[in-house]
Design a protein around this motif. Sequence first.
Motif, PDB file in Angstrom:
ATOM      1  N   ARG A 225       0.844  -1.186   0.000  1.00 50.22           N
ATOM      2  CA  ARG A 225       0.000   0.000   0.000  1.00 50.22           C
ATOM      3  C   ARG A 225       0.887   1.247   0.000  1.00 50.22           C
ATOM      4  O   ARG A 225       1.941   1.271   0.653  1.00 50.22           O
ATOM      5  CB  ARG A 225      -0.913   0.030   1.231  1.00 50.22           C
ATOM      6  N   ARG A 226       0.449   2.250  -0.686  1.00 54.19           N
ATOM      7  CA  ARG A 226       1.140   3.542  -0.703  1.00 54.19           C
ATOM      8  C   ARG A 226       0.584   4.387   0.436  1.00 54.19           C
ATOM      9  O   ARG A 226      -0.622   4.663   0.487  1.00 54.19           O
ATOM     10  CB  ARG A 226       0.940   4.241  -2.043  1.00 54.19           C
ATOM     11  N   MET A 227       1.468   4.810   1.347  1.00 54.62           N
ATOM     12  CA  MET A 227       1.042   5.563   2.514  1.00 54.62           C
ATOM     13  C   MET A 227       1.833   6.861   2.613  1.00 54.62           C
ATOM     14  O   MET A 227       3.057   6.883   2.378  1.00 54.62           O
ATOM     15  CB  MET A 227       1.241   4.751   3.807  1.00 54.62           C
ATOM     16  N   ALA A 228       1.120   7.938   2.954  1.00 56.76           N
ATOM     17  CA  ALA A 228       1.778   9.227   3.174  1.00 56.76           C
ATOM     18  C   ALA A 228       2.415   9.236   4.553  1.00 56.76           C
ATOM     19  O   ALA A 228       1.869   8.681   5.517  1.00 56.76           O
ATOM     20  CB  ALA A 228       0.765  10.359   3.042  1.00 56.76           C
ATOM     21  N   THR A 229       3.587   9.852   4.667  1.00 58.49           N
ATOM     22  CA  THR A 229       4.289   9.928   5.941  1.00 58.49           C
ATOM     23  C   THR A 229       5.035  11.246   6.031  1.00 58.49           C
ATOM     24  O   THR A 229       5.341  11.885   5.006  1.00 58.49           O
ATOM     25  CB  THR A 229       5.275   8.759   6.102  1.00 58.49           C
ATOM     26  N   SER A 230       5.347  11.655   7.247  1.00 56.01           N
ATOM     27  CA  SER A 230       6.097  12.897   7.478  1.00 56.01           C
ATOM     28  C   SER A 230       6.893  12.744   8.755  1.00 56.01           C
ATOM     29  O   SER A 230       6.587  11.906   9.611  1.00 56.01           O
ATOM     30  CB  SER A 230       5.160  14.109   7.571  1.00 56.01           C
ATOM     31  N   ALA A 231       7.927  13.565   8.892  1.00 53.04           N
ATOM     32  CA  ALA A 231       8.781  13.544  10.083  1.00 53.04           C
ATOM     33  C   ALA A 231       9.454  14.897  10.230  1.00 53.04           C
ATOM     34  O   ALA A 231       9.685  15.600   9.242  1.00 53.04           O
ATOM     35  CB  ALA A 231       9.826  12.430   9.980  1.00 53.04           C
ATOM     36  N   VAL A 232       9.756  15.262  11.475  1.00 52.62           N
ATOM     37  CA  VAL A 232      10.403  16.537  11.753  1.00 52.62           C
ATOM     38  C   VAL A 232      11.427  16.319  12.863  1.00 52.62           C
ATOM     39  O   VAL A 232      11.210  15.511  13.777  1.00 52.62           O
ATOM     40  CB  VAL A 232       9.374  17.620  12.156  1.00 52.62           C
ATOM     41  N   GLY A 233      12.559  16.998  12.773  1.00 49.90           N
ATOM     42  CA  GLY A 233      13.588  16.894  13.798  1.00 49.90           C
ATOM     43  C   GLY A 233      13.310  17.834  14.963  1.00 49.90           C
ATOM     44  O   GLY A 233      12.308  18.557  15.004  1.00 49.90           O
ATOM     45  N   ASP A 234      14.221  17.834  15.933  1.00 51.38           N
ATOM     46  CA  ASP A 234      14.083  18.687  17.113  1.00 51.38           C
ATOM     47  C   ASP A 234      14.710  20.052  16.850  1.00 51.38           C
ATOM     48  O   ASP A 234      15.728  20.169  16.147  1.00 51.38           O
ATOM     49  CB  ASP A 234      14.767  18.048  18.325  1.00 51.38           C
ATOM     50  N   SER A 235      14.106  21.085  17.446  1.00 57.42           N
ATOM     51  CA  SER A 235      14.682  22.425  17.368  1.00 57.42           C
ATOM     52  C   SER A 235      15.924  22.501  18.256  1.00 57.42           C
ATOM     53  O   SER A 235      16.025  21.809  19.271  1.00 57.42           O
ATOM     54  CB  SER A 235      13.658  23.475  17.801  1.00 57.42           C
ATOM     55  N   ILE A 236      16.860  23.366  17.883  1.00 59.82           N
ATOM     56  CA  ILE A 236      18.112  23.534  18.632  1.00 59.82           C
ATOM     57  C   ILE A 236      18.305  25.011  18.925  1.00 59.82           C
ATOM     58  O   ILE A 236      18.243  25.846  18.018  1.00 59.82           O
ATOM     59  CB  ILE A 236      19.308  22.969  17.847  1.00 59.82           C
TER      60      ILE A 236
END
Length: 543
Positions: A225-236
């Motif tokens: 299945r094709r699934m949308a995903t996202s991710a974000v790192g931590d602020s510094i």
Amino acid sequence: MVKRILFFLSLLICSQTSWALDKLTASVDKNPVLAGEYFTLSIIAEGKVKGTIPDVSALSNDFVTSPVNTSSRTSIINGSVSSSTTWQMQLVARSPGTYTIPAFEVDGAKSQPIEISVVARDDQQQSKDIFVNTELKTRNLYVQQAALYTVKLYIGKDLLDGQLSDPVSDGAIFTQLGKASEEYEIIDGRRYMVLTREYMIQPQKSGNFTIEPPVFNGQIRDNYRRMATSAVGDSIDFSVSPIPADAADTWLPSEYLNFSEEWQPKTATFTVGTPITRTLTLTAVGVTKEQLPEIQMEDVNGFRIYPDTSERKQITRDGKVISQLIVSFAYLPQSAGDFTLPEVTLPWFNTITKREEVATLPSKTLSVVQDPNQPLLPQTPKVAQQPLNTTPSSAASVPAQVITEYKTPLWVWAVAASGYVVWLITLLIWWSTSKSKVQRQPQPAQQVTAPPFVSFEEAVKQNSANAFYQALLNYTKQQNIPMTKWLKQQPESLQSKVHALQSSLYSNTQSQVDLSALLNEIKQSVKRTVNKGSKPALEELYD
């Protein structure tokens, strides 16, 4: 016939009226959303749009935005014409909080603002399939000090497509170093493909700042299945200290600096006419290769000095930016003897000890000998003078010397005198002829030899205020006059522009400087100085 024409006109008027913009609405596909999660913003205009688009520039203050996609639709049902235009874009917020999507306006119609809630991710919501790690090892910087910011994207699924945004921070410049590298790591028994990006960060003003991390948005394959995903790192968070008031004109902040030299050939004694190569190596941590200053050699009596090769390098290692300048000079000995070369000094600021230091190459004594393969001119031996008054006893004991006296014939003197007279007559004829030619020829206009402005013009092309100021410092150094004294001799208009350039580099507030106009002013100042002559400038220099 007239009725048909009126009918078509009325139909056309009704069609134009129905094409006018009736309504403008804005909506999002999800609310609330997770931090680092993309959502879609749709702006729909019902009716005819006169080629205008909504202004979405304000969204970049709070969100990472994608390009805007535009689509239009027109339909005619029972003679009624309707049309609509839709603008869609994807948005993502890096940090949790409550944000407001502003109202948009198109052709006089306005939409309603949208309040959207961004929720922080917890450990369970954080995807183990794809995640982002960020790192900044040096978090206490000085203005214009270079540091390394690293972004790692971990992918544990089959990636179909995706995009990773760039980090941002107020008052700092990010430059990506090279291309992203790809490797594999095992974390908690799971295999991840790791994409690594390295950025060089250079703060431009002092204060406390936050690096907003990159955001990933893409699609993966999960059980076919094709699934949308996202991710974000931590602020510094990081802090930036201002440039000290007593810092040198050449601002070089570094946590480590090494200044060394090498001579070729490596001998204790050198030979007249044989070139010597002196190679200087400057290595600094925490600065870019463009920040390393130019190195000039002082003239030394008995030598001719020529610049040879120059090379700048820059690498990253252990989270540090390391730059190196290698420059060579050719020394050509002109005479034999012992010569002392002056020391070479380079001021720099130690960011660890937080004080000004000076890197020094000590003075060096060179011994130069004559080339044994080059014959010397023969010297005339001295003849001892014999006493005039000799006694008979001394005359008997010393052998008599026979001195032969040669007399020049008179005809030789006559030929020499006639040749000299002919030479004088020829010289008088040539002098009178050349004088008449000089009087007939117009005097050429005085040529003004301008100094080389290559480094200035290159800085103008790059629109680099830092490179332009470095070129100005090098120019004043070549003129053997301090920067402050040179500036006092310039017109007020040029002084104000140079002060504005310094303010744009070293103050907390950023200002734009017209480098092209500043270069023209410097050229005019140099031209006026050359036309006036160098004597007044030298007298003022030695007052």
